[in-house]
Write a protein that holds these residues in place. Structure first.
Motif, PDB file in Angstrom:
ATOM      1  N   LEU A  51      39.617  42.446  47.513  1.00 22.66           N
ATOM      2  CA  LEU A  51      39.005  42.010  46.267  1.00 22.66           C
ATOM      3  C   LEU A  51      39.782  40.818  45.728  1.00 22.66           C
ATOM      4  CD1 LEU A  51      38.390  45.504  44.654  1.00 22.66           C
ATOM      5  CD2 LEU A  51      36.979  44.248  46.296  1.00 22.66           C
ATOM      6  N   SER A  69      40.169  37.761  42.441  1.00 25.77           N
ATOM      7  CA  SER A  69      39.816  37.195  41.140  1.00 25.77           C
ATOM      8  C   SER A  69      40.806  36.098  40.777  1.00 25.77           C
ATOM      9  CB  SER A  69      39.764  38.275  40.061  1.00 25.77           C
ATOM     10  OG  SER A  69      40.968  38.998  40.004  1.00 25.77           O
ATOM     11  N   GLN A  73      38.576  44.046  39.134  1.00 19.73           N
ATOM     12  CA  GLN A  73      37.983  43.959  40.469  1.00 19.73           C
ATOM     13  C   GLN A  73      37.265  45.242  40.866  1.00 19.73           C
ATOM     14  OE1 GLN A  73      41.451  42.998  42.764  1.00 19.73           O
ATOM     15  NE2 GLN A  73      41.419  40.835  42.183  1.00 19.73           N
TER      16      GLN A  73
END
Length: 162
Positions: free
Chosen positions: A6, A8, A39
């Motif tokens: 994940l 970000s 996330q």
């Protein structure tokens, strides 16, 4: 198919920096834990804050290891990648990487072991079957012999840590 890694982006803010305009060492964990919470909600639909409020369940940090490679600077945009590397009936192991904006320079590596926790009883709690199914889908295990120092050396050999 759910993503295993994940990602970000976050901007380093003034109030989180030391007098040298570096992200303060203690604040790396805040950025990483905030990113991971956002996330898992965005990518897996798992709202850990709602779970804590409505079910009284969450995760607490049992162990953290961090290697600071290169400072993160005031107003710099960083990329934070996280992945579940292992899980059991009561715990999770998460790896986080903090990169520069274009993911060419590794700034930090973090390993976190989290324990599932029943907030009211203040003791560890078994993961639900639904959580275990999710974890099985998204886990990205490291080699069994991999320890933290070996992982740091491995990453340093593969990526830039100017």
């Amino acid at each position: 198919m759910l993503k295993k890694v994940l990602e970000s982006r976050m901007k380093i803010r003034f109030h989180d920096c030391d007098p040298f305009s570096h992200l303060n060492n203690s604040r790396y964990m805040d950025y990483i834990m905030t990113a991971r919470g956002d996330q898992v909600q965005e990518d897996y639909g798992l709202d850990i804050y709602k779970m804590a409020k409505e079910e009284g369940l969450g995760w607490v940090s049992a162990q953290t290891q961090i290697a600071y490679m290169v400072p993160a600077y005031l107003m710099e945009e960083v990329v934070i990648q996280t992945q579940l590397t292992a899980f059991s009936g009561r715990s999770l192991s998460v790896e986080a990487l903090m990169w520069n904006e274009d993911k060419t320079v590794l700034k930090a590596l973090v390993w976190i072991r989290l324990v599932h926790y029943q907030l009211q009883m203040q003791k560890s709690h078994t993961h639900s079957e639904a959580l275990m199914r999710l974890f099985k889908q998204v886990v990205s295990p490291l080699k069994p012999e991999m320890d933290f120092e070996t992982r740091v050396k491995d990453l340093k050999a593969k990526v830039s840590v100017l």
